[in-house]
Design a protein around this motif. Sequence first.
Motif, short mmCIF file in Angstrom:
data_model
loop_
_atom_site.label_atom_id
_atom_site.label_comp_id
_atom_site.label_asym_id
_atom_site.label_seq_id
_atom_site.Cartn_x
_atom_site.Cartn_y
_atom_site.Cartn_z
N ASN A 225 -3.32 0.51 -6.54
CA ASN A 225 -3.97 -0.67 -5.94
C ASN A 225 -3.15 -1.93 -6.21
O ASN A 225 -2.21 -1.90 -7.02
CB ASN A 225 -5.41 -0.81 -6.46
CG ASN A 225 -5.49 -0.94 -7.97
OD1 ASN A 225 -4.62 -0.42 -8.68
ND2 ASN A 225 -6.51 -1.59 -8.47
N TYR A 226 -3.47 -3.02 -5.55
CA TYR A 226 -2.57 -4.18 -5.55
C TYR A 226 -3.35 -5.44 -5.22
O TYR A 226 -4.45 -5.39 -4.65
CB TYR A 226 -1.43 -3.99 -4.53
CG TYR A 226 -1.92 -3.50 -3.19
CD1 TYR A 226 -2.34 -4.38 -2.21
CD2 TYR A 226 -2.02 -2.11 -2.93
CE1 TYR A 226 -2.83 -3.92 -1.00
CE2 TYR A 226 -2.50 -1.65 -1.74
CZ TYR A 226 -2.91 -2.55 -0.76
OH TYR A 226 -3.41 -2.10 0.42
N LEU B 212 3.63 -12.13 -2.18
CA LEU B 212 3.92 -11.39 -3.42
C LEU B 212 2.73 -10.51 -3.76
O LEU B 212 1.59 -10.99 -3.77
CB LEU B 212 4.09 -12.37 -4.60
CG LEU B 212 5.29 -13.31 -4.64
CD1 LEU B 212 5.17 -14.21 -5.88
CD2 LEU B 212 6.59 -12.52 -4.68
N TYR B 213 2.99 -9.27 -4.07
CA TYR B 213 1.93 -8.34 -4.49
C TYR B 213 2.26 -7.73 -5.84
O TYR B 213 3.41 -7.34 -6.08
CB TYR B 213 1.76 -7.21 -3.47
CG TYR B 213 1.03 -7.63 -2.22
CD1 TYR B 213 -0.36 -7.55 -2.16
CD2 TYR B 213 1.71 -8.15 -1.12
CE1 TYR B 213 -1.05 -7.96 -1.01
CE2 TYR B 213 1.03 -8.55 0.01
CZ TYR B 213 -0.34 -8.46 0.06
OH TYR B 213 -1.02 -8.87 1.18
N GLN B 214 1.25 -7.64 -6.69
CA GLN B 214 1.38 -6.85 -7.92
C GLN B 214 0.73 -5.50 -7.66
O GLN B 214 -0.43 -5.44 -7.22
CB GLN B 214 0.71 -7.57 -9.09
CG GLN B 214 0.84 -6.79 -10.40
CD GLN B 214 0.63 -7.67 -11.62
OE1 GLN B 214 0.90 -8.88 -11.57
NE2 GLN B 214 0.19 -7.08 -12.70
N ILE B 215 1.47 -4.43 -7.94
CA ILE B 215 1.00 -3.07 -7.66
C ILE B 215 0.77 -2.35 -8.98
O ILE B 215 1.70 -2.15 -9.76
CB ILE B 215 2.03 -2.29 -6.81
CG1 ILE B 215 2.36 -3.08 -5.53
CG2 ILE B 215 1.52 -0.89 -6.48
CD1 ILE B 215 3.51 -2.49 -4.71
N ASP C 99 0.83 -1.20 0.00
CA ASP C 99 0.00 0.00 0.00
C ASP C 99 0.87 1.26 0.00
O ASP C 99 0.62 2.21 -0.76
CB ASP C 99 -0.90 -0.03 1.24
CG ASP C 99 -1.96 1.04 1.19
OD1 ASP C 99 -2.94 0.84 0.44
OD2 ASP C 99 -1.81 2.07 1.87
N TYR C 100 1.91 1.23 0.82
CA TYR C 100 2.85 2.36 0.91
C TYR C 100 3.54 2.61 -0.42
O TYR C 100 3.57 3.74 -0.93
CB TYR C 100 3.86 2.06 2.03
CG TYR C 100 5.09 2.90 2.02
CD1 TYR C 100 5.09 4.20 2.50
CD2 TYR C 100 6.29 2.38 1.52
CE1 TYR C 100 6.24 4.97 2.48
CE2 TYR C 100 7.45 3.13 1.50
CZ TYR C 100 7.42 4.44 1.99
OH TYR C 100 8.56 5.20 1.96
#
Lengths: 252, 252
Positions: free
Chosen positions: B136-137, B128-131, B87-88
């Motif tokens: 958004n992610y 794992l995050y896709q941003i 988010d950051y």
Amino acid sequence: MTYCVALTTAEGLVFASDSRTNAGVDYVTTFSKMHILTPADDRVFVLLSAGNLATTQEVLNRVNRDLEHNATTPNLSNVEYLFEAADYIGKISHAVQSDRGPALQASGVSADTTLILGGQIAGHDPGLYQIYPQGNYFAATEETPFLQIGENKYGKPILDRISRATPSLADGARLLLVSLDATSRSNAAVGPPFEVAMIARNACAVGNYFKLEADDPWLKNLQKEWNQGITNAFFALPRFSWEQSPVSVVGS
Amino acid sequence: MTYCVALTTAEGLVFASDSRTNAGVDYVTTFSKMHILTPADDRVFVLLSAGNLATTQEVLNRVNRDLEHNATTPNLSNVEYLFEAADYIGKISHAVQSDRGPALQASGVSADTTLILGGQIAGHDPGLYQIYPQGNYFAATEETPFLQIGENKYGKPILDRISRATPSLADGARLLLVSLDATSRSNAAVGPPFEVAMIARNACAVGNYFKLEADDPWLKNLQKEWNQGITNAFFALPRFSWEQSPVSVVGS
């Protein structure tokens, strides 16, 4: 979405296409994208289409009308060279799109269709042409013996690896089917039935045509064997230097 | 162009990226797209980037400035959860794009960058995050354990086949490398050096990192063995019923 692919080999031409058509994800239907045309004994054409379905059908309607009613103007039965057939189809395609484009653009829809035309006219070599929506075209070569239209990326790596090593029409047909398989696994808008057609060099006719439904036992077996073969090849790849050798692993 | 890919397995996380950057085909350069961040002993992050290079560098500059000067506001050293790190980063990325977007759009250039953030904060699972460029992610899951950014299509079929069958980090690293190999063969704008990083579950550190140049002997051997393995699997595929069995073919 659509995926069509064609290959030229020393033995002749191979064509393959999926049959899934969608106007949004909530309207998915089945239409053939492979059109076989034999307007005279000395020639055969296969036309693959990707794009606006109405445009493609209107192109074919005009092509067939010319064969019935316009014998003295250029048409598929009287052109001398294959490039003239591509040029003729390209002009019709562009004309249809010019007719329909403004109304469709006003609705945010594209009238475009991209085509692959392959075949042979007796006395000349067989060939494959990709015809752009604007009507221009180019031919496949020995160096790049395949043409793709529609969703072309997922199925390209295997073509890049194998296409120049497939001397036989049967190997070519298997290659196009595994390229279709990779595409339909990764994009739900590409799917069976898969159609395959083969034109042997100098036969000037489609010698073999078949359609494989999703539950076709031979297709399912091909997909299973291909997946297993790739999986086996993957797990046989070289180890990193920092990996333990399998035989040195002991139970804990 | 760019291709970055990351995989979550039972053993931990694997990341891989190409290093080719181009501003048009006539300005091709090499920049790392893999950024390893260890802002505290209890956490590790790997950030992969695809998109505007200046945007990505500015995101990293602001992230590092926050670590030095803004210890009391959210930053990578004090967030509690991995999603808060995503988010950051997403907020910073969106802020940079909002700052630069108007000037770039006036020149017909996109300020967008798409990111993959992976890592682990002690006491929580790795992830794992896709941003997205909008900030958004979403997270990878067991069902879809890989994330891709940039030129994602050529390398996806092999991930679809193998990604859920790779229990070890080493298998995961090989999988991402063959996915990169397929992509760089089909798109000249994706190329070595390839970077690979691995984070073992609960290590909270990058346990293994390496960079493979185009002429690296181990990489060249991997590519050769993979190509040969696929070729062998292809030519072992089932015959069509109408094909002659190889043993029945006699010389002409």
